[in-house]
Design a protein around this motif. Structure first.
Motif, PDB file in Angstrom:
ATOM      1  N   GLN A 268       7.526 119.626  72.916  1.00 40.90           N
ATOM      2  CA  GLN A 268       7.711 119.346  71.858  1.00 40.90           C
ATOM      3  C   GLN A 268       7.110 117.742  71.995  1.00 40.90           C
ATOM      4  N   TYR A 269       5.790 117.748  71.381  1.00 42.47           N
ATOM      5  CA  TYR A 269       5.194 116.479  71.504  1.00 42.47           C
ATOM      6  C   TYR A 269       6.300 115.492  69.636  1.00 42.47           C
ATOM      7  N   PHE A 270       6.675 114.957  69.922  1.00 42.96           N
ATOM      8  CA  PHE A 270       6.368 114.472  68.232  1.00 42.96           C
ATOM      9  C   PHE A 270       6.667 112.483  68.520  1.00 42.96           C
ATOM     10  N   SER A 271       5.514 113.120  67.677  1.00 42.07           N
ATOM     11  CA  SER A 271       4.352 111.504  67.672  1.00 42.07           C
ATOM     12  C   SER A 271       4.225 110.906  65.861  1.00 42.07           C
ATOM     13  N   TYR A 272       4.349 109.994  65.446  1.00 43.14           N
ATOM     14  CA  TYR A 272       5.148 108.759  64.809  1.00 43.14           C
ATOM     15  C   TYR A 272       4.295 107.381  64.776  1.00 43.14           C
ATOM     16  N   THR A 273       3.502 107.032  63.919  1.00 40.84           N
ATOM     17  CA  THR A 273       3.067 105.387  63.397  1.00 40.84           C
ATOM     18  C   THR A 273       3.518 105.136  62.790  1.00 40.84           C
ATOM     19  N   GLN A 274       4.529 103.750  62.917  1.00 39.78           N
ATOM     20  CA  GLN A 274       5.073 103.657  61.758  1.00 39.78           C
ATOM     21  C   GLN A 274       4.927 101.749  62.042  1.00 39.78           C
ATOM     22  N   PHE A 275       5.256 101.148  60.784  1.00 39.02           N
ATOM     23  CA  PHE A 275       4.222  99.816  59.794  1.00 39.02           C
ATOM     24  C   PHE A 275       5.778  99.032  59.338  1.00 39.02           C
ATOM     25  N   GLY A 276       5.479  98.381  59.850  1.00 37.77           N
ATOM     26  CA  GLY A 276       7.271  97.195  59.353  1.00 37.77           C
ATOM     27  C   GLY A 276       6.956  96.049  58.671  1.00 37.77           C
ATOM     28  N   VAL A 277       8.229  95.605  58.236  1.00 37.31           N
ATOM     29  CA  VAL A 277       8.304  94.789  57.926  1.00 37.31           C
ATOM     30  C   VAL A 277       9.506  93.429  57.491  1.00 37.31           C
ATOM     31  N   SER A 278      10.159  92.807  57.871  1.00 35.23           N
ATOM     32  CA  SER A 278      10.811  91.840  57.879  1.00 35.23           C
ATOM     33  C   SER A 278      11.288  90.818  57.337  1.00 35.23           C
ATOM     34  N   GLN A 279      11.655  90.144  56.391  1.00 29.50           N
ATOM     35  CA  GLN A 279      11.496  88.671  55.817  1.00 29.50           C
ATOM     36  C   GLN A 279      12.682  88.793  55.588  1.00 29.50           C
ATOM     37  N   PRO A 280      12.586  87.008  55.862  1.00 27.10           N
ATOM     38  CA  PRO A 280      14.309  85.919  55.704  1.00 27.10           C
ATOM     39  C   PRO A 280      13.828  85.386  54.279  1.00 27.10           C
ATOM     40  N   VAL A 281      15.597  85.334  53.090  1.00 30.93           N
ATOM     41  CA  VAL A 281      15.251  84.775  52.230  1.00 30.93           C
ATOM     42  C   VAL A 281      16.159  83.782  52.502  1.00 30.93           C
ATOM     43  N   GLY A 282      17.176  83.999  53.270  1.00 27.01           N
ATOM     44  CA  GLY A 282      18.389  82.826  53.359  1.00 27.01           C
ATOM     45  C   GLY A 282      17.983  82.272  54.654  1.00 27.01           C
ATOM     46  N   ARG A 283      18.595  82.018  55.654  1.00 31.69           N
ATOM     47  CA  ARG A 283      18.565  80.668  57.124  1.00 31.69           C
ATOM     48  C   ARG A 283      16.822  81.524  57.253  1.00 31.69           C
ATOM     49  N   GLY A 284      15.861  80.774  57.815  1.00 29.33           N
ATOM     50  CA  GLY A 284      14.972  80.818  58.425  1.00 29.33           C
ATOM     51  C   GLY A 284      13.755  80.813  57.336  1.00 29.33           C
ATOM     52  N   TYR A 285      13.999  80.697  55.993  1.00 28.17           N
ATOM     53  CA  TYR A 285      12.878  81.468  55.041  1.00 28.17           C
ATOM     54  C   TYR A 285      12.350  79.724  54.767  1.00 28.17           C
ATOM     55  N   GLY A 286      11.112  79.962  54.889  1.00 24.75           N
ATOM     56  CA  GLY A 286      10.014  79.081  54.292  1.00 24.75           C
ATOM     57  C   GLY A 286       9.400  78.552  55.629  1.00 24.75           C
ATOM     58  N   VAL A 287       7.782  77.638  55.242  1.00 28.35           N
ATOM     59  CA  VAL A 287       6.905  77.312  56.569  1.00 28.35           C
ATOM     60  C   VAL A 287       7.971  75.818  56.245  1.00 28.35           C
ATOM     61  N   ASP A 288       8.346  75.179  55.749  1.00 25.66           N
ATOM     62  CA  ASP A 288       8.796  73.785  56.601  1.00 25.66           C
ATOM     63  C   ASP A 288       9.685  74.165  57.599  1.00 25.66           C
ATOM     64  N   VAL A 289      10.220  75.029  57.930  1.00 26.28           N
ATOM     65  CA  VAL A 289      11.882  76.109  58.375  1.00 26.28           C
ATOM     66  C   VAL A 289      10.560  76.377  59.864  1.00 26.28           C
ATOM     67  N   THR A 290       9.885  76.954  59.067  1.00 30.36           N
ATOM     68  CA  THR A 290       8.659  77.362  60.902  1.00 30.36           C
ATOM     69  C   THR A 290       8.009  77.220  61.736  1.00 30.36           C
ATOM     70  N   MET A 291       8.012  75.842  60.598  1.00 27.72           N
ATOM     71  CA  MET A 291       7.171  74.657  61.618  1.00 27.72           C
ATOM     72  C   MET A 291       7.477  74.074  62.329  1.00 27.72           C
ATOM     73  N   ALA A 292       8.701  73.312  61.621  1.00 23.42           N
ATOM     74  CA  ALA A 292       9.400  72.092  62.148  1.00 23.42           C
ATOM     75  C   ALA A 292       9.882  72.334  63.544  1.00 23.42           C
ATOM     76  N   PRO A 293       9.903  73.382  64.258  1.00 26.62           N
ATOM     77  CA  PRO A 293       9.651  72.977  65.647  1.00 26.62           C
ATOM     78  C   PRO A 293       8.147  72.020  66.356  1.00 26.62           C
ATOM     79  N   ILE A 294       7.602  72.912  65.690  1.00 27.58           N
ATOM     80  CA  ILE A 294       6.086  72.967  66.086  1.00 27.58           C
ATOM     81  C   ILE A 294       5.549  71.118  65.265  1.00 27.58           C
ATOM     82  N   ARG A 295       5.967  70.862  64.582  1.00 28.91           N
ATOM     83  CA  ARG A 295       6.048  69.300  64.186  1.00 28.91           C
ATOM     84  C   ARG A 295       6.507  68.414  64.768  1.00 28.91           C
TER      85      ARG A 295
END
Length: 543
Positions: free
Chosen positions: A163-190
């Motif tokens: 048997q061949y069991f195949s699947y295609t998966q679409f996933g999303v993960s979004q922090p709404v507490g720690r790690g949320y926001g452009v400023d936090v994501t871009m801070a190490p780059i800045r």
């Protein structure tokens, strides 16, 4: 600064290094000359500045002893590459893996006591995913997987087999507490970009010091060469006086005292001539060292630049404002405050709990061959979905709170240092102006003194040639020698003031941060004119 001044490395094997002895001790007229302008001296120094040299600020027996190099042209490039690397967090991540397994278990092996495992199985798993991070801190992924299973015993309960069991998966993960926001994501780059700019401005600061050191050494050498010319012009007259007195002494014993007096004066100027030659040789070595020339370069540096007596255009207050906006050390400290602010943002983010929203959608297909399994995915008859969240927080959060306090103190520290740098800058600019102002006034008086001595020299020479009634030849000689000593001293003093005045001008441009622009020197990628508007400004009182 994405590139650096073009450089030409001069690498000489140690056995081939020889000092140019001719230029160290002999008369300048016996060496080949290199007519060197100030612009060319700066250009050559920059061209040979893989390691950026400058005169230090410590006491030493010779200027050669204080030439140091603290940075190279590669430091900004290393920092810029490190800053560019931080952008790699936004690179899509492609992952592909395949695993094959042969299972051969003793008959009767159970699943934790519940049912028996098949003793013989062939297994294979393939997974391919593409994941992307977004500025908000969330991630999205798409993946394809196929799981293969085959039981050689072909039990009736396993259908299909294989048997061949195949699947295609679409996933999303979004922090709404720690790690949320452009400023936090871009801070190490800045932060990385700001530190790269700090290295750029450190490099520019050292280049400013290099140019100023070349100019200071150039005018010091100019001073000694002009002093040599003044002494060399006086010596033929003294030698002629000694010759005349020798002829007179052969016929008149009373002139022996005048002969000894004239000879002593001549020997004093001969000694001063040799001392001046020694200082010329020293300054030739200093400027060669700063220019990155080979130590066996035997050319005599004949300087052709003319000193200036012009006064600054900007006022002290205008120059201080210019320095606050253009001096590399002030800009670096302003960036240090900015970096501390970004680090506080990250520390504050650590106080938040971890709250991540997760979701995925999966389409499944199953068949006894791979093609049929993929067709099942296309039919979209069987799908899974998942929606949930994750919550995590350390009770007490002592580490996060302590890190936030430390970040607050760091901002205060960097702001204090910024105010101190600005305070020191304002006094350095004021002191540079003070030096230029007083040297300007001294230069005017020194020139008037030389002019007065020139008038006196004409009269004393006439008295020496034809002493007036009542004046002895010995007294006329004393007057002439005194005039000659005063003339040489006044000329040397005037030369020193003029050389100091031009060095002071270079120092003023350096403390303002405008020396390179005023000398038409450009560092590729220099970001001084594009300083971000949100950089903190210092608080200080103008002197």
């Amino acid at each position: 600064m994405k590139s650096c001044p073009s450089v030409v490395a001069s690498r000489i094997p140690l056995p081939e290094i020889q000092l140019a002895e001719q230029n160290l001790a002999s008369d300048p007229s016996s060496a080949p000359h290199w007519t060197l302008s100030l612009h060319e001296a700066v250009r050559v120094a920059l061209g040979n500045s893989e390691a950026v040299r400058n005169l230090g600020l410590i006491d030493a027996g010779s200027d050669i002893d204080i030439i140091r190099s603290f940075i190279t042209v590669y430091d900004p490039l290393v920092a810029r590459a490190a800053a560019d690397a931080e952008w790699g967090i936004f690179d899509p991540v492609f992952t592909s893996s395949t695993q094959w397994t042969r299972q051969d278990l003793p008959p009767g092996t159970s699943f934790a006591g519940i049912g028996n495992r098949p003793p013989l199985l062939d297994l294979a798993d393939h997974l391919t995913t593409l994941e992307q991070l977004f500025p908000s801190g969330g991630t999205a992924s798409i993946g394809y997987a196929t799981d293969y299973l085959f039981n050689p015993q072909r039990p009736a309960s396993l259908d299909p087999n294989p048997q061949y069991f195949s699947y295609t998966q679409f996933g999303v993960s979004q922090p709404v507490g720690r790690g949320y926001g452009v400023d936090v994501t871009m801070a190490p780059i800045r932060i990385a970009a700001a530190r790269a700019e700090m290295t750029d401005w450190r490099f520019k600061q050292e280049v400013l010091a290099l140019v100023r050191s070349v100019e200071t050494s150039y005018w010091t050498l100019y001073l000694e060469q002009q002093n040599f010319i003044a002494i060399d012009q006086a010596l033929p007259l003294l030698r002629e006086i000694v010759r005349v007195r020798q002829e007179q002494a052969s016929t008149d014993a009373g002139t022996n005292l005048a002969l000894s007096r004239a000879r002593a004066e001549m020997l004093m100027f001969e000694q001063r001539r040799l001392a001046t030659l020694s200082r010329i040789a020293e300054q030739q070595l200093v400027i060669r060292d700063l220019m990155g020339l080979a130590p066996n370069d035997d050319r005599y540096l004949a300087l052709v630049a003319l000193p200036t007596a012009l006064r600054p255009i900007e006022t002290v207050q205008e120059s201080i404002v210019t320095a606050i906006n253009r001096r590399p050390d002030v800009l670096r400290q302003r960036l240090a405050v900015y970096v501390a602010q970004q680090e506080r943002l990250l520390a504050r983010d650590q106080l938040k709990p971890i709250v991540n929203l997760n979701a995925f959608w999966r389409i499944n297909g199953l068949a006894d061959d791979l093609g049929g399994s993929l067709n099942g995915i296309g039919d979209n008859d069987h799908h899974d979905w998942n929606l949930g969240f994750t919550f995590q927080v350390p009770l007490g959060r002592r580490k996060a709170k302590a890190d936030l306090r430390a970040a607050d103190f760091l901002i205060q520290k960097e702001r204090t240092m910024l105010n101190q740098v600005a305070h020191q800058t304002s006094f350095e600019v004021a002191d540079a102006y003070r030096r230029i102002e007083w040297l300007h006034q001294q230069n005017l008086v020194a020139q008037q003194r030389v002019e007065a001595l020139q008038l006196w020299q004409e009269g004393s020479k006439a008295q020496l040639d034809n002493p007036p009634p009542g004046m002895s030849k010995q007294f006329a000689l004393e007057l002439y020698l005194q005039n000659m000593r005063d003339m040489i001293d006044a000329t040397i003093s005037s030369n020193a003031i003029l050389a100091d005045y031009n060095s002071a001008f270079a120092r003023l441009e350096e403390v303002k941060g405008t020396l390179l622009e005023s000398r038409l020197v450009e560092i590729s990628g220099d970001a001084t004119d594009t300083v971000p508007d949100n950089l903190p400004l210092p608080e200080f009182m103008q002197p």
